[in-house]
Enzyme design. Structure first.
Site, short mmCIF file in Angstrom:
data_model
loop_
_atom_site.label_atom_id
_atom_site.label_comp_id
_atom_site.label_asym_id
_atom_site.label_seq_id
_atom_site.Cartn_x
_atom_site.Cartn_y
_atom_site.Cartn_z
N MET A 27 0.85 -1.20 0.00
CA MET A 27 0.00 0.00 0.00
C MET A 27 0.89 1.24 0.00
O MET A 27 1.65 1.47 0.95
CB MET A 27 -0.93 0.00 1.22
CG MET A 27 -2.06 -1.02 1.11
SD MET A 27 -3.23 -0.93 2.49
CE MET A 27 -2.35 -1.82 3.77
N CYS A 111 -2.97 -1.15 -10.63
CA CYS A 111 -3.29 0.26 -10.35
C CYS A 111 -4.44 0.76 -11.22
O CYS A 111 -4.37 0.68 -12.44
CB CYS A 111 -2.04 1.11 -10.56
SG CYS A 111 -2.34 2.80 -10.07
C1 LIG Z 1 -3.78 3.36 0.42
C2 LIG Z 1 -3.62 2.20 -0.55
C3 LIG Z 1 -2.47 2.12 -1.31
C4 LIG Z 1 -2.31 1.04 -2.19
N1 LIG Z 1 -1.12 0.93 -2.86
C5 LIG Z 1 -0.89 -0.19 -3.61
C6 LIG Z 1 0.38 -0.44 -4.18
O1 LIG Z 1 1.32 0.36 -4.01
N2 LIG Z 1 0.53 -1.56 -4.94
C7 LIG Z 1 -0.49 -2.44 -5.14
O2 LIG Z 1 -0.32 -3.45 -5.83
N3 LIG Z 1 -1.69 -2.24 -4.57
C8 LIG Z 1 -1.91 -1.16 -3.81
N4 LIG Z 1 -3.11 -0.99 -3.20
C9 LIG Z 1 -4.13 -2.05 -3.32
C10 LIG Z 1 -3.98 -3.06 -2.20
O3 LIG Z 1 -2.73 -3.73 -2.29
C11 LIG Z 1 -5.10 -4.12 -2.28
O4 LIG Z 1 -5.00 -4.80 -3.51
C12 LIG Z 1 -6.48 -3.51 -2.17
O5 LIG Z 1 -6.53 -2.54 -1.14
C13 LIG Z 1 -7.55 -4.58 -1.93
O6 LIG Z 1 -7.27 -5.31 -0.78
P1 LIG Z 1 -8.01 -4.99 0.63
O7 LIG Z 1 -9.49 -5.11 0.38
O8 LIG Z 1 -7.48 -6.03 1.56
O9 LIG Z 1 -7.65 -3.59 1.00
C14 LIG Z 1 -3.33 0.07 -2.35
C15 LIG Z 1 -4.48 0.18 -1.59
C16 LIG Z 1 -4.65 1.23 -0.69
C17 LIG Z 1 -5.90 1.29 0.13
#
Ligand SMILES: Cc1cc2nc3c(=O)[nH]c(=O)nc-3n(C[C@H](O)[C@H](O)[C@H](O)COP(=O)(O)O)c2cc1C
EC number: 1.3.1.-
Length: 383
Positions: A27, A111
């Site tokens: 993240m 992304c």
């Molecule tokens: C603040 C934030 C930053 C994120 N940055 C990235 C990142 O740098 N690389 C990536 O592959 N996913 C990024 N994501 C996506 C997360 O890795 C993840 O795939 C997404 O939040 C869904 O999972 P969750 O429901 O457990 O949050 C980001 C998500 C959030 C909320």
């Protein structure tokens, strides 16, 4: 509160053997070494860095070189790369491996941010099958013995799904695992992740682990996702914001114990304080660290009786002493139950995905694709 448990199961990603099938999702702006260390203090698993732009790494941008650093307590070390150009990504991988900077490398194809997809980057890229395969193939070769994994979304929108083709292509190219955030780019963070798609990917990709991602808010969710989809592991993002001890609950659930942390207010305050201290250490700058912890205030104290004034004051503090003084006025309160659980972090509504002109006309790259994608490798905010 009782928690569902699952039999102990390890996850193998190339040569890396994890005691629990749990990965901290990359993240941007969150999973720096400070947060990774904090999560690791509670649990086990693989803790991935925030996304690093491959071009910035190749150019040895000072901020990037700082972001890829790990603390000595971090093992295995994991870096996520983002890029669109096969040669640049391969070069970034080569640098990481030659300089022994990580034990695992993940590639980000998830992304959804318009300024990235508009240029064909991020979640738009796997639509171009040969380009995607070329990137993974060259990155895997450059990685040598370091396992390289792929993280992706379901596709661009419901009519342009890419995850099955991309999963198989990654497997063919020698990726060590694939992770699916089960939403399309168009869904952004809205609605519910489509766990059924994780099950479909698991059916399609059979020789390497398939990791499921999306909407794991508790250890119960993680166990349920694995049971429902057959996934080999879980990737946990927003669910651990302000709750790094979730990794302890996950380790306990997968270890068969199922202990739930009924976090009191003092327990939360101590975690918050530790996070602030680790950020100060990471930035080597007290003011910077105290500013960075501000975005975490609402997540930590979600559901707890902490007044607006105190929250605002915590979000203004610029020294650890000020934070200590404020936390000292908190007193204690029992675990508030449901109020402290559930969704947090990004949500938002579906958006039409911005794409380069004609991007969807063909899944092959054309002579002008390189030109179209110029500028896709820019700083952005994640997946
Ligand atoms: C603040 C934030 C930053 C994120 N940055 C990235 C990142 O740098 N690389 C990536 O592959 N996913 C990024 N994501 C996506 C997360 O890795 C993840 O795939 C997404 O939040 C869904 O999972 P969750 O429901 O457990 O949050 C980001 C998500 C959030 C909320």
């Amino acid at each position: 509160m009782s928690v569902v448990t699952a039999p102990a199961s390890a996850l193998r990603i190339g040569p890396i053997e994890l005691d629990v099938p749990v990965v901290l999702a990359p993240m941007a702006g969150i999973t720096n070494t400070a947060f990774r260390r904090l999560c690791r203090e509670y649990g086990a698993g693989l803790y991935v860095s925030e996304m690093i732009t491959s071009r910035a790494l190749v150019e040895r941008n000072a901020i990037t070189m700082r972001l890829i650093q790990h603390h000595e307590s971090e093992t295995p070390r994991s870096i996520q790369l983002y890029g669109v150009d096969p040669a640049t990504i391969a070069e970034a991988v080569r640098i990481i491996v030659a300089e022994d900077r990580a034990d695992h490398i993940d590639l980000n194809f998830g992304c959804p941010v318009p300024k990235v997809t508009r240029k064909g980057g991020g979640a738009a890229l796997p639509w171009k099958t040969t380009l995607f395969a070329d990137i993974v193939d060259r990155a895997v070769k450059a990685a040598g013995d370091v396992p390289l994994t792929v993280k992706m979304r379901k596709g661009i929108d419901k009519n342009h799904l890419t995850f099955i083709d991309a999963g198989r292509a990654a497997e063919d190219a020698g990726a060590a695992a694939v992770a699916l955030h089960a939403r399309t780019a168009g869904e952004y963070y809205s609605g519910h992740a489509d766990w059924a798609a994780i099950g479909e990917l698991k059916q399609a990709v059979t020789s390497i682990p398939v990791l499921g991602n999306g909407d794991i808010w508790s250890a119960d969710d993680a166990v349920r996702m694995m049971a429902e989809t057959g996934a080999d592991g879980v990737v946990v993002g927003r669910g651990c914001l302000g709750r790094p001890w979730l990794f302890g609950e996950l380790a306990s659930a997968f270890g068969g114990e199922g202990v739930h942390v009924d976090a009191t207010l003092q327990f939360v305050a101590a975690a918050f304080r530790r996070h602030a201290e680790l950020l100060v250490e990471f930035f080597e700058d007290e003011d910077r660290g105290c500013k960075d912890i501000r975005k975490h205030v609402a997540w930590y104290f979600k559901g707890y009786p902490v007044g607006g004034e105190l929250r605002a004051a915590l979000a203004r503090a610029s020294t650890l002493q000020e934070i200590d003084d404020l936390l000292g006025t908190l007193g204690d309160a029992p675990y508030p139950g449901a109020g402290a659980e559930g969704q947090r972090g990004r949500a938002g509504s579906p958006k039409r995905t911005a794409l380069p002109d004609g991007w969807l006309d063909s899944r092959e790259i054309g002579s002008d694709t390189g030109e179209m994608m110029r500028g896709a490798e820019i700083e952005n905010s994640g997946g």
